[in-house]
Design a protein around this motif. Structure first.
Motif, short mmCIF file in Angstrom:
data_model
loop_
_atom_site.label_atom_id
_atom_site.label_comp_id
_atom_site.label_asym_id
_atom_site.label_seq_id
_atom_site.Cartn_x
_atom_site.Cartn_y
_atom_site.Cartn_z
N GLY A 77 92.48 -46.85 7.54
CA GLY A 77 91.83 -47.77 8.46
C GLY A 77 92.69 -49.01 8.62
O GLY A 77 93.80 -49.08 8.09
N THR A 78 92.16 -49.97 9.34
CA THR A 78 92.89 -51.20 9.60
C THR A 78 92.13 -52.38 9.00
O THR A 78 90.93 -52.52 9.20
CB THR A 78 93.06 -51.42 11.12
N LEU A 91 86.93 -61.09 6.90
CA LEU A 91 87.66 -59.88 6.55
C LEU A 91 86.92 -58.66 7.08
O LEU A 91 85.72 -58.51 6.84
CB LEU A 91 87.80 -59.78 5.03
N ARG A 92 87.66 -57.79 7.76
CA ARG A 92 87.04 -56.59 8.33
C ARG A 92 87.93 -55.37 8.11
O ARG A 92 89.14 -55.47 8.05
CB ARG A 92 86.80 -56.78 9.83
N PHE A 93 87.24 -54.22 8.01
CA PHE A 93 87.92 -52.93 7.92
C PHE A 93 87.46 -52.11 9.12
O PHE A 93 86.26 -51.98 9.36
CB PHE A 93 87.54 -52.20 6.63
N THR A 94 88.42 -51.56 9.88
CA THR A 94 88.10 -50.76 11.06
C THR A 94 88.59 -49.34 10.83
O THR A 94 89.77 -49.13 10.49
CB THR A 94 88.76 -51.35 12.33
N THR A 95 87.70 -48.37 11.01
CA THR A 95 88.07 -46.97 10.83
C THR A 95 88.83 -46.47 12.05
O THR A 95 88.87 -47.13 13.09
CB THR A 95 86.82 -46.09 10.61
N SER A 96 89.40 -45.28 11.94
CA SER A 96 90.18 -44.69 13.03
C SER A 96 89.35 -44.50 14.29
O SER A 96 89.87 -44.53 15.40
CB SER A 96 90.75 -43.34 12.59
N ASP A 97 88.03 -44.29 14.12
CA ASP A 97 87.17 -44.10 15.29
C ASP A 97 86.61 -45.43 15.83
O ASP A 97 85.74 -45.44 16.69
CB ASP A 97 86.04 -43.12 14.99
N GLN A 100 83.63 -50.87 12.75
CA GLN A 100 84.02 -52.00 11.92
C GLN A 100 83.04 -52.20 10.77
O GLN A 100 81.82 -52.04 10.93
CB GLN A 100 84.08 -53.29 12.74
N TYR A 101 83.59 -52.60 9.63
CA TYR A 101 82.79 -52.87 8.43
C TYR A 101 83.19 -54.23 7.88
O TYR A 101 84.36 -54.62 7.93
CB TYR A 101 83.04 -51.79 7.37
N ALA A 102 82.20 -54.94 7.36
CA ALA A 102 82.44 -56.26 6.77
C ALA A 102 83.01 -56.09 5.37
O ALA A 102 82.43 -55.39 4.54
CB ALA A 102 81.13 -57.03 6.70
N LEU A 103 84.14 -56.73 5.13
CA LEU A 103 84.72 -56.74 3.78
C LEU A 103 84.22 -57.93 2.97
O LEU A 103 84.33 -57.94 1.75
CB LEU A 103 86.25 -56.78 3.86
N ASN A 104 83.71 -58.93 3.65
CA ASN A 104 83.13 -60.07 2.94
C ASN A 104 81.88 -60.54 3.68
O ASN A 104 81.63 -60.19 4.82
CB ASN A 104 84.14 -61.21 2.76
N GLN A 105 81.09 -61.32 2.97
CA GLN A 105 79.81 -61.76 3.52
C GLN A 105 79.93 -63.18 4.06
O GLN A 105 79.75 -64.15 3.33
CB GLN A 105 78.72 -61.69 2.45
N SER A 114 78.18 -53.30 5.69
CA SER A 114 79.04 -53.66 4.57
C SER A 114 79.99 -52.51 4.26
O SER A 114 79.64 -51.34 4.42
CB SER A 114 78.19 -53.96 3.33
N ILE A 115 81.17 -52.83 3.77
CA ILE A 115 82.14 -51.82 3.36
C ILE A 115 81.55 -50.95 2.25
O ILE A 115 81.95 -49.80 2.08
CB ILE A 115 83.47 -52.48 2.92
N GLU A 116 80.58 -51.48 1.54
CA GLU A 116 79.92 -50.71 0.47
C GLU A 116 79.29 -49.42 1.00
O GLU A 116 79.21 -48.44 0.27
CB GLU A 116 78.85 -51.57 -0.22
N THR A 117 78.87 -49.42 2.26
CA THR A 117 78.25 -48.22 2.83
C THR A 117 79.28 -47.12 3.12
O THR A 117 78.92 -45.98 3.38
CB THR A 117 77.50 -48.54 4.14
N LEU A 118 80.56 -47.45 3.07
CA LEU A 118 81.63 -46.49 3.34
C LEU A 118 82.30 -46.00 2.06
O LEU A 118 83.22 -45.20 2.10
CB LEU A 118 82.66 -47.16 4.27
N LYS A 119 81.80 -46.44 0.91
CA LYS A 119 82.40 -46.05 -0.36
C LYS A 119 82.20 -44.56 -0.63
O LYS A 119 81.15 -44.01 -0.35
CB LYS A 119 81.81 -46.86 -1.52
#
Length: 141
Positions: A77-78, A91-97, A100-105, A114-119
């Motif tokens: 991801g990015t 801070l954000r994490f974006t998947t290939s599709d 976007q997920y939040a890396l911080n609150q 939250s990025i926690e849901t992608l663990k």
């Protein structure tokens, strides 16, 4: 009577010796268990996680980059970083599709999952990924 005193003395000595042995074993096991996490991170294999350096903002990062420390269900991801008006990093994490997920609150991320849901595993930590994300903040856009 004297024989009884001798027997009692030997029993007391045996009990003391047994207690000393048990205490030694307990202390040894306890100390050995506690010291496992006390080693420096460089003493553990990183599967390449120490080779990743932030060179752009945003930056692609993958499971291959972080090795066994990769915490997510997706393989890459990015990671991006922007600063809000208060100067706090977003801070954000974006998947290939494109999800976007939040890396911080921070308030700017409140509408993102939250990025926690992608663990991939609840026992995995996102700490290495977060550290990388903060280093992305230091790269000028």
């Amino acid at each position: 009577m004297k024989e009884r005193q001798i027997i009692m003395k030997r029993i007391k000595q045996s009990i003391k010796a047994l207690l000393l042995i048990c205490a030694t074993i307990t202390l040894t096991v306890g100390v050995a268990g506690c010291t496992d996490g006390m080693d420096h991170p460089e003493n553990y294999p990183t599967d390449g996680s120490n080779k990743v350096a932030a060179t752009s903002n945003p930056q692609i990062i993958s499971k291959e980059d972080l090795g066994h420390t990769w915490p997510l269900k997706v393989d890459k991801g990015t990671v991006s970083c922007e600063h809000n008006k208060q100067g706090d990093p977003i801070l954000r994490f974006t998947t290939s599709d494109g999800k976007q997920y939040a890396l911080n609150q921070v308030p700017d991320n409140e509408n993102l999952k939250s990025i926690e849901t992608l663990k991939s595993d609840n026992d995995k930590s996102v700490g290495t990924l977060m550290s990388f994300a903060f280093s992305v903040c230091d790269v000028p856009k």
